[in-house]
Design a protein around this motif. Structure first.
Motif, PDB file in Angstrom:
ATOM      1  N   LEU A  85     -10.362   9.603  12.748  1.00  0.00           N
ATOM      2  CA  LEU A  85     -10.724   9.227  11.374  1.00  0.00           C
ATOM      3  C   LEU A  85      -9.547   8.619  10.628  1.00  0.00           C
ATOM      4  O   LEU A  85      -9.706   7.630   9.904  1.00  0.00           O
ATOM      5  N   SER A  86      -8.377   9.178  10.791  1.00  0.00           N
ATOM      6  CA  SER A  86      -7.192   8.658  10.117  1.00  0.00           C
ATOM      7  C   SER A  86      -6.917   7.223  10.549  1.00  0.00           C
ATOM      8  O   SER A  86      -6.660   6.350   9.712  1.00  0.00           O
ATOM      9  N   ALA A  87      -6.996   6.958  11.849  1.00  0.00           N
ATOM     10  CA  ALA A  87      -6.730   5.615  12.365  1.00  0.00           C
ATOM     11  C   ALA A  87      -7.821   4.624  11.957  1.00  0.00           C
ATOM     12  O   ALA A  87      -7.534   3.520  11.490  1.00  0.00           O
ATOM     13  N   GLU A  88      -9.074   5.015  12.110  1.00  0.00           N
ATOM     14  CA  GLU A  88     -10.191   4.101  11.834  1.00  0.00           C
ATOM     15  C   GLU A  88     -10.350   3.787  10.348  1.00  0.00           C
ATOM     16  O   GLU A  88     -10.739   2.681   9.989  1.00  0.00           O
ATOM     17  N   LEU A  89     -10.072   4.764   9.493  1.00  0.00           N
ATOM     18  CA  LEU A  89     -10.300   4.587   8.063  1.00  0.00           C
ATOM     19  C   LEU A  89      -9.010   4.396   7.271  1.00  0.00           C
ATOM     20  O   LEU A  89      -9.054   4.258   6.051  1.00  0.00           O
ATOM     21  N   ALA A  90      -7.878   4.373   7.957  1.00  0.00           N
ATOM     22  CA  ALA A  90      -6.574   4.196   7.320  1.00  0.00           C
ATOM     23  C   ALA A  90      -6.365   5.210   6.195  1.00  0.00           C
ATOM     24  O   ALA A  90      -5.934   4.872   5.091  1.00  0.00           O
ATOM     25  N   LEU A  91      -6.661   6.477   6.513  1.00  0.00           N
ATOM     26  CA  LEU A  91      -6.473   7.563   5.556  1.00  0.00           C
ATOM     27  C   LEU A  91      -5.349   8.472   6.022  1.00  0.00           C
ATOM     28  O   LEU A  91      -5.228   8.743   7.224  1.00  0.00           O
ATOM     29  N   PRO A  92      -4.554   8.982   5.087  1.00  0.00           N
ATOM     30  CA  PRO A  92      -3.575   9.995   5.476  1.00  0.00           C
ATOM     31  C   PRO A  92      -4.316  11.244   5.959  1.00  0.00           C
ATOM     32  O   PRO A  92      -5.411  11.552   5.485  1.00  0.00           O
ATOM     33  N   GLU A  93      -3.729  11.946   6.906  1.00  0.00           N
ATOM     34  CA  GLU A  93      -4.396  13.114   7.473  1.00  0.00           C
ATOM     35  C   GLU A  93      -4.722  14.193   6.442  1.00  0.00           C
ATOM     36  O   GLU A  93      -5.698  14.914   6.600  1.00  0.00           O
ATOM     37  N   ASP A  94      -3.926  14.271   5.374  1.00  0.00           N
ATOM     38  CA  ASP A  94      -4.197  15.304   4.365  1.00  0.00           C
ATOM     39  C   ASP A  94      -5.375  14.949   3.460  1.00  0.00           C
ATOM     40  O   ASP A  94      -5.740  15.729   2.585  1.00  0.00           O
ATOM     41  N   ARG A  95      -6.011  13.798   3.685  1.00  0.00           N
ATOM     42  CA  ARG A  95      -7.191  13.398   2.909  1.00  0.00           C
ATOM     43  C   ARG A  95      -8.472  13.575   3.729  1.00  0.00           C
ATOM     44  O   ARG A  95      -9.532  13.088   3.360  1.00  0.00           O
ATOM     45  N   ILE A  96      -8.364  14.283   4.842  1.00  0.00           N
ATOM     46  CA  ILE A  96      -9.499  14.526   5.724  1.00  0.00           C
ATOM     47  C   ILE A  96      -9.617  16.033   5.953  1.00  0.00           C
ATOM     48  O   ILE A  96      -8.638  16.677   6.332  1.00  0.00           O
ATOM     49  N   VAL A  97     -10.794  16.577   5.709  1.00  0.00           N
ATOM     50  CA  VAL A  97     -11.055  17.985   6.016  1.00  0.00           C
ATOM     51  C   VAL A  97     -12.240  18.054   6.971  1.00  0.00           C
ATOM     52  O   VAL A  97     -13.157  17.233   6.902  1.00  0.00           O
ATOM     53  N   ILE A  98     -12.195  19.029   7.868  1.00  0.00           N
ATOM     54  CA  ILE A  98     -13.235  19.169   8.883  1.00  0.00           C
ATOM     55  C   ILE A  98     -13.717  20.606   8.895  1.00  0.00           C
ATOM     56  O   ILE A  98     -12.909  21.541   8.915  1.00  0.00           O
ATOM     57  N   ARG A  99     -15.035  20.786   8.883  1.00  0.00           N
ATOM     58  CA  ARG A  99     -15.650  22.110   8.971  1.00  0.00           C
ATOM     59  C   ARG A  99     -16.434  22.194  10.267  1.00  0.00           C
ATOM     60  O   ARG A  99     -17.150  21.258  10.625  1.00  0.00           O
ATOM     61  N   PHE A 100     -16.306  23.307  10.959  1.00  0.00           N
ATOM     62  CA  PHE A 100     -17.029  23.523  12.205  1.00  0.00           C
ATOM     63  C   PHE A 100     -18.029  24.652  12.029  1.00  0.00           C
ATOM     64  O   PHE A 100     -17.726  25.666  11.400  1.00  0.00           O
ATOM     65  N   HIS A 101     -19.216  24.440  12.611  1.00  0.00           N
ATOM     66  CA  HIS A 101     -20.277  25.436  12.541  1.00  0.00           C
ATOM     67  C   HIS A 101     -20.811  25.661  13.951  1.00  0.00           C
ATOM     68  O   HIS A 101     -21.232  24.704  14.614  1.00  0.00           O
ATOM     69  N   ALA A 102     -20.789  26.896  14.404  1.00  0.00           N
ATOM     70  CA  ALA A 102     -21.337  27.234  15.717  1.00  0.00           C
ATOM     71  C   ALA A 102     -22.841  27.453  15.583  1.00  0.00           C
ATOM     72  O   ALA A 102     -23.290  28.191  14.703  1.00  0.00           O
ATOM     73  N   LEU A 103     -23.604  26.775  16.414  1.00  0.00           N
ATOM     74  CA  LEU A 103     -25.055  26.931  16.420  1.00  0.00           C
ATOM     75  C   LEU A 103     -25.485  27.669  17.679  1.00  0.00           C
ATOM     76  O   LEU A 103     -24.862  27.537  18.735  1.00  0.00           O
ATOM     77  N   GLU A 104     -26.540  28.426  17.569  1.00  0.00           N
ATOM     78  CA  GLU A 104     -27.179  29.072  18.711  1.00  0.00           C
ATOM     79  C   GLU A 104     -28.379  28.215  19.111  1.00  0.00           C
ATOM     80  O   GLU A 104     -28.970  27.542  18.261  1.00  0.00           O
ATOM     81  N   PRO A 105     -28.759  28.232  20.381  1.00  0.00           N
ATOM     82  CA  PRO A 105     -29.878  27.391  20.825  1.00  0.00           C
ATOM     83  C   PRO A 105     -31.172  27.615  20.031  1.00  0.00           C
ATOM     84  O   PRO A 105     -31.940  26.670  19.827  1.00  0.00           O
ATOM     85  N   HIS A 106     -31.397  28.829  19.557  1.00  0.00           N
ATOM     86  CA  HIS A 106     -32.623  29.093  18.792  1.00  0.00           C
ATOM     87  C   HIS A 106     -32.570  28.519  17.372  1.00  0.00           C
ATOM     88  O   HIS A 106     -33.562  28.551  16.653  1.00  0.00           O
TER      89      HIS A 106
END
Length: 118
Positions: A85-106
C-alpha cells in the motif's frame, strides 16, 4: 474466502481497476488463498482522521478463515500489505492502519450454505 475492505480519504480515481487487481493478488499471496476466492471493496473519498491528522490515509480490514488467526501470521501479513500500500499509493507507512479479523467457516455464507459444508 478472504474479505479485504479498504477505506481512504484519497479520491476514487487513485483506485483504478489495475490497483484493485494488484491489491487482490497481493492479499491472496500473503494470506495463502486463491485469487478467485478474494472479495475486495474500496471506499474512497471518505472523511477520515488517523492519529489526529486528516492527511491522506488508508484503513485496511482483512478477514479470513485460517489465515488471520495468530499474531505471527498477522505480523507477516501486515508487513507485506503495508509495503504494498505504501508503494502503490505513495503514502508514508504511519498513514496506513490494518485490522485483522479471524473468521470461522460457519461465519461465511456462500451458495445457500456456509463454508463449513462446502
Amino acid at each position: 474466502m478472504p474479505f479485504v475492505d479498504l477505506e481512504s480519504n484519497l479520491p476514487a480515481e487513485r483506485f483504478s481497476e489495475d490497483f484493485l487487481r494488484k491489491l487482490s493478488s497481493s492479499a491472496a499471496t500473503t494470506l495463502g488463498k486463491p485469487e478467485e476466492r478474494m472479495n475486495l471493496v474500496v471506499k474512497a473519498g471518505l472523511p477520515m482522521l488517523i492519529a489526529g491528522s486528516y492527511a491522506p490515509c488508508v484503513s485496511l480490514s482483512v478477514s479470513a478463515v485460517g489465515a488471520t488467526d495468530s499474531a505471527e501470521k498477522n505480523r507477516d501479513h501486515s508487513g507485506h500489505l503495508l509495503r504494498f500500500l505504501s508503494a502503490e499509493l505513495a503514502l508514508p507507512e504511519d498513514r496506513i492502519v490494518i485490522r485483522f479479523h479471524a473468521l470461522e467457516p460457519h461465519q461465511v455464507g456462500k451458495n445457500g450454505t456456509v463454508m463449513s459444508f462446502l
